[in-house]
Design an enzyme around this catalytic site. Structure first.
Site, short mmCIF file in Angstrom:
data_model
loop_
_atom_site.label_atom_id
_atom_site.label_comp_id
_atom_site.label_asym_id
_atom_site.label_seq_id
_atom_site.Cartn_x
_atom_site.Cartn_y
_atom_site.Cartn_z
N ASN A 127 8.55 -5.48 -2.34
CA ASN A 127 8.09 -4.89 -3.62
C ASN A 127 7.85 -3.39 -3.54
O ASN A 127 8.19 -2.66 -4.46
CB ASN A 127 6.85 -5.62 -4.15
CG ASN A 127 5.69 -5.50 -3.21
OD1 ASN A 127 5.85 -5.53 -2.00
ND2 ASN A 127 4.50 -5.34 -3.76
N GLU B 225 -1.76 -8.95 5.07
CA GLU B 225 -1.98 -8.48 3.69
C GLU B 225 -1.15 -9.40 2.82
O GLU B 225 0.08 -9.31 2.82
CB GLU B 225 -1.48 -7.04 3.53
CG GLU B 225 -2.10 -6.03 4.47
CD GLU B 225 -3.49 -5.60 4.05
OE1 GLU B 225 -4.02 -6.13 3.06
OE2 GLU B 225 -4.05 -4.74 4.74
N CYS C 259 0.88 -6.66 -5.41
CA CYS C 259 -0.09 -7.65 -4.91
C CYS C 259 -1.43 -7.49 -5.60
O CYS C 259 -2.19 -8.44 -5.72
CB CYS C 259 -0.22 -7.52 -3.40
SG CYS C 259 -0.57 -5.84 -2.90
N GLU D 200 -5.98 -2.44 6.48
CA GLU D 200 -5.14 -1.29 6.77
C GLU D 200 -5.73 -0.10 6.02
O GLU D 200 -6.58 -0.27 5.16
CB GLU D 200 -3.70 -1.55 6.34
CG GLU D 200 -3.02 -2.58 7.24
CD GLU D 200 -1.53 -2.67 7.02
OE1 GLU D 200 -0.78 -2.27 7.92
OE2 GLU D 200 -1.12 -3.15 5.95
P1 NAD Z 1 7.59 -13.01 2.03
O1 NAD Z 1 6.36 -13.56 2.63
O2 NAD Z 1 8.63 -13.94 1.58
O3 NAD Z 1 8.31 -12.00 3.04
C1 NAD Z 1 7.65 -10.89 3.61
C2 NAD Z 1 8.36 -10.52 4.88
O4 NAD Z 1 8.22 -11.59 5.80
C3 NAD Z 1 9.86 -10.28 4.74
O5 NAD Z 1 10.24 -9.23 5.61
C4 NAD Z 1 10.44 -11.59 5.20
O6 NAD Z 1 11.76 -11.45 5.70
C5 NAD Z 1 9.48 -11.92 6.32
N1 NAD Z 1 9.46 -13.34 6.71
C6 NAD Z 1 9.78 -14.42 5.98
N2 NAD Z 1 9.64 -15.54 6.72
C7 NAD Z 1 9.21 -15.15 7.94
C8 NAD Z 1 8.87 -15.84 9.14
N3 NAD Z 1 8.94 -17.16 9.25
N4 NAD Z 1 8.45 -15.11 10.20
C9 NAD Z 1 8.33 -13.77 10.11
N5 NAD Z 1 8.67 -13.07 9.02
C10 NAD Z 1 9.09 -13.75 7.93
O7 NAD Z 1 7.07 -12.05 0.85
P2 NAD Z 1 7.95 -11.28 -0.19
O8 NAD Z 1 8.49 -12.29 -1.14
O9 NAD Z 1 8.89 -10.36 0.52
O10 NAD Z 1 6.84 -10.37 -0.89
C11 NAD Z 1 6.05 -10.80 -1.92
C12 NAD Z 1 4.68 -11.21 -1.42
O11 NAD Z 1 4.08 -10.14 -0.70
C13 NAD Z 1 3.72 -11.51 -2.56
O12 NAD Z 1 2.99 -12.67 -2.29
C14 NAD Z 1 2.81 -10.31 -2.58
O13 NAD Z 1 1.55 -10.53 -3.14
C15 NAD Z 1 2.74 -9.97 -1.14
N6 NAD Z 1 2.31 -8.59 -0.98
C16 NAD Z 1 1.06 -8.34 -0.48
C17 NAD Z 1 0.61 -7.04 -0.35
C18 NAD Z 1 -0.76 -6.74 0.20
O14 NAD Z 1 -0.94 -5.64 0.70
N7 NAD Z 1 -1.71 -7.64 0.16
C19 NAD Z 1 1.44 -5.99 -0.70
C20 NAD Z 1 2.69 -6.27 -1.21
C21 NAD Z 1 3.12 -7.58 -1.32
#
Ligand code: NAD
Length: 497
Positions: A156, A254, A288, A466
């Site tokens: 995002n 996060e 998020c 962070e």
């Molecule tokens: P996601 O969890 O699907 O993926 C995040 C990252 O994790 C990607 O690089 C993905 O390739 C990797 N990943 C997926 N499976 C994995 C595994 N088994 N082992 C290691 N890495 C793996 O999330 P997304 O769809 O890319 O992003 C959206 C989510 O991120 C939403 O839930 C959003 O709220 C959250 N988000 C949180 C924050 C925060 O700071 N709290 C900020 C931005 C986004």
């Protein structure tokens, strides 16, 4: 998979070398147009292994581990300079890949550079501590890097989230393997190039894109990875936390959110309506910290909702590079389909869609993953649309009757990332802020961020912090030293001589 005709796939970075020869590629589709942008080389488990070993070797060398903080700060400041110099390129990478509007992409680069400058200043000035002794010794606390940090980022806001991780991790003296999301790999790759050009020794920062489901486990479970910093969804975070727990390494998480945004009747309603509109619709709701659950005191509910509807209708949904665009597409077609499915589900559950609830009719946007700003009402806080993170331009509005009812509803979620309160009563603001189960509370404002302030969530929204000074300590482990000031050994039982 073959490459796009005439265009070489984008290589990634291990040990200062650009890796091009990979068995497969990520085909990148522009979510605003549906056209293929380019292909990016996809890393394998073998690449992860090589990247981690390289990071370990580079981070163990005196050249990096022993580098004096003011010298490391010079490099971090140089990274910030190069980010500003190359801001168009970085912003364009992100805009093409996740459809975020140009102005927001540029702002993320500027703020990312500021994060490097903050970490440079912090690492040059953060000291060790002398702690009160209980004997004839000097006791000290010093802070040391973990070793190799696995930094895993979502799609995002890749520029912001990558800078939060790598600026602090490098400032703290770690080696890093960055795994960007498959949807948004190239801004991370370009940041890797900038780090090299700024003088980060080759191998200290490596960037390996690829699907998390294919290479994620290999990264997290690699024996030389000593810390994981993950931003993404709660389910993946849970899995990473389990794997890290087995290795007894820290995982800073996060995760998602479903943040309550609260408006009391005594608030400045115009400012609150402005904020409520930005809080959910900025970034097309893919934030998020989005204020996705709006709670309005019942006596001003209709008035506030009509103000937000008026503002939301006036928002400009457009191609991300169109001048004045405020909302781009969802970051992928899969994400837009998910948003659509969630709104359809709410409709079937009996909720009322006040505005939006469909794709835009503008034919220029027909090939992109666009969805109109949507306001859903007539739901309870228990409904799926009010409980599940949507990550789209969908606001769920609900009335409340009094403070106790409000706090109960606001905290009735598995998440606890952010929250906002609008009221003219400072005592109530304080009471409610303390009662909310959230890592962040905005009072009479929303979505203000500072690189100097810690960021993170309660409950299923994450673990650890962070940003801020605490965010640099996150990337360091603590070592305690006792240094005798006596000529004799005077600890423990006495030794017969
Ligand atoms: P996601 O969890 O699907 O993926 C995040 C990252 O994790 C990607 O690089 C993905 O390739 C990797 N990943 C997926 N499976 C994995 C595994 N088994 N082992 C290691 N890495 C793996 O999330 P997304 O769809 O890319 O992003 C959206 C989510 O991120 C939403 O839930 C959003 O709220 C959250 N988000 C949180 C924050 C925060 O700071 N709290 C900020 C931005 C986004």
């Amino acid at each position: 998979m073959s490459t796009v005709a005439g265009v070489k796939p984008v290589p990634f970075l291990i040990g200062g070398q650009w890796i091009q020869d990979t068995p497969s590629y990520i085909t990148h589709v522009n979510p605003a147009t549906g056209e293929v942008n380019y292909q990016v080389c996809a890393g394998t488990e073998a690449h992860i292994d090589a990247a981690v070993k390289t990071a370990h070797a580079a981070a163990s060398k005196a050249e990096w581990r022993g580098m004096l903080p003011h010298k490391r700060a010079e490099i971090l400041n140089k990274i910030a300079d190069l980010m500003i110099e190359r801001s168009d390129l970085l912003a364009r990478c992100q805009m093409l890949e996740n459809g975020k509007v140009w102005k927001e992409c540029k702002n993320q680069v500027i703020n990312g550079a500021a994060t490097f400058r903050y970490c440079a200043a912090a690492i040059e000035t953060l000291g060790s501590e002398i702690t009160p002794p209980r004997g004839n010794y000097l006791s000290m606390t010093v802070y040391e890097p973990w070793g190799v940090v696995a930094a895993i980022t979502p799609w995002n806001s890749p520029i912001t989230l990558t800078c939060n991780k790598i600026a602090a991790a490098l400032a703290a003296g770690n080696g890093v393997v960055l795994k960007p999301a498959s949807y948004t790999p190239t801004s991370g790759i370009e940041l890797g190039r900038i780090a090299l050009d700024a003088g980060v020794p080759p191998g200290v920062l490596n960037v390996v894109p690829g699907a998390g489901s294919k290479i994620g486990d290999a990264l997290v479970t690699h024996p030389l990875v000593r810390m994981v910093s993950f931003t993404g969804g709660t389910e993946v975070g849970r899995r990473i936390s389990e794997l890290a727990g087995r290795k007894v390494i820290p995982a800073v998480l996060e995760l998602g959110g479903k943040s309550p945004h609260i408006i009391f009747a005594d608030a400045n309603l115009k400012a609150a309506a402005d904020a409520a509109t930005v809080a959910i619709f900025e970034g097309t709701g893919q934030s998020c910290t989005a204020g996705s659950r709006l709670f309005v005191e019942r006596k001003v509910y209709d008035e506030v909702l009509s103000m937000i509807m008026e503002r939301a209708r006036a928002l400009r949904v457009d191609l991300p590079d169109a001048p004045g665009a405020q909302l781009g597409p969802s970051a992928s077609f899969a994400q837009r389909d998910f948003v659509e499915k969630m709104v359809e589900g709410a409709r079937q559950e009996g909720s009322e869609i006040l505005i939006g609830g469909s794709r835009p009719s503008d034919p220029r946007l027909a090939k992109g993953a666009f969805y109109l700003p949507t306001i859903v009402t007539g739901v309870t806080n228990k409904s799926t649309i009010a409980q599940q993170e949507i990550f789209g331009p969908v606001l769920c509005a609900m009335p409340f009757d009094n403070e106790d009812d409000l706090i109960q509803q606001a905290n009735d979620t598995t998440f606890g990332l952010a929250s906002g309160i609008w009221t003219a009563d400072y005592k109530r603001a304080w009471r409610v802020a303390r009662a909310l189960e959230a890592g962040m509370v905005w009072i009479n404002t929303y979505k203000q961020f500072s690189t100097a302030a810690p960021f993170g969530g309660f409950k299923d929204s994450g673990l650890g912090r962070e940003k801020g000074l605490q965010g640099i300590r996150t990337y360091q482990q603590v070592k305690t030293m006792f240094w005798s000031m006596s000529d004799t050994f005077d600890g423990g039982f006495s030794i017969a001589k």
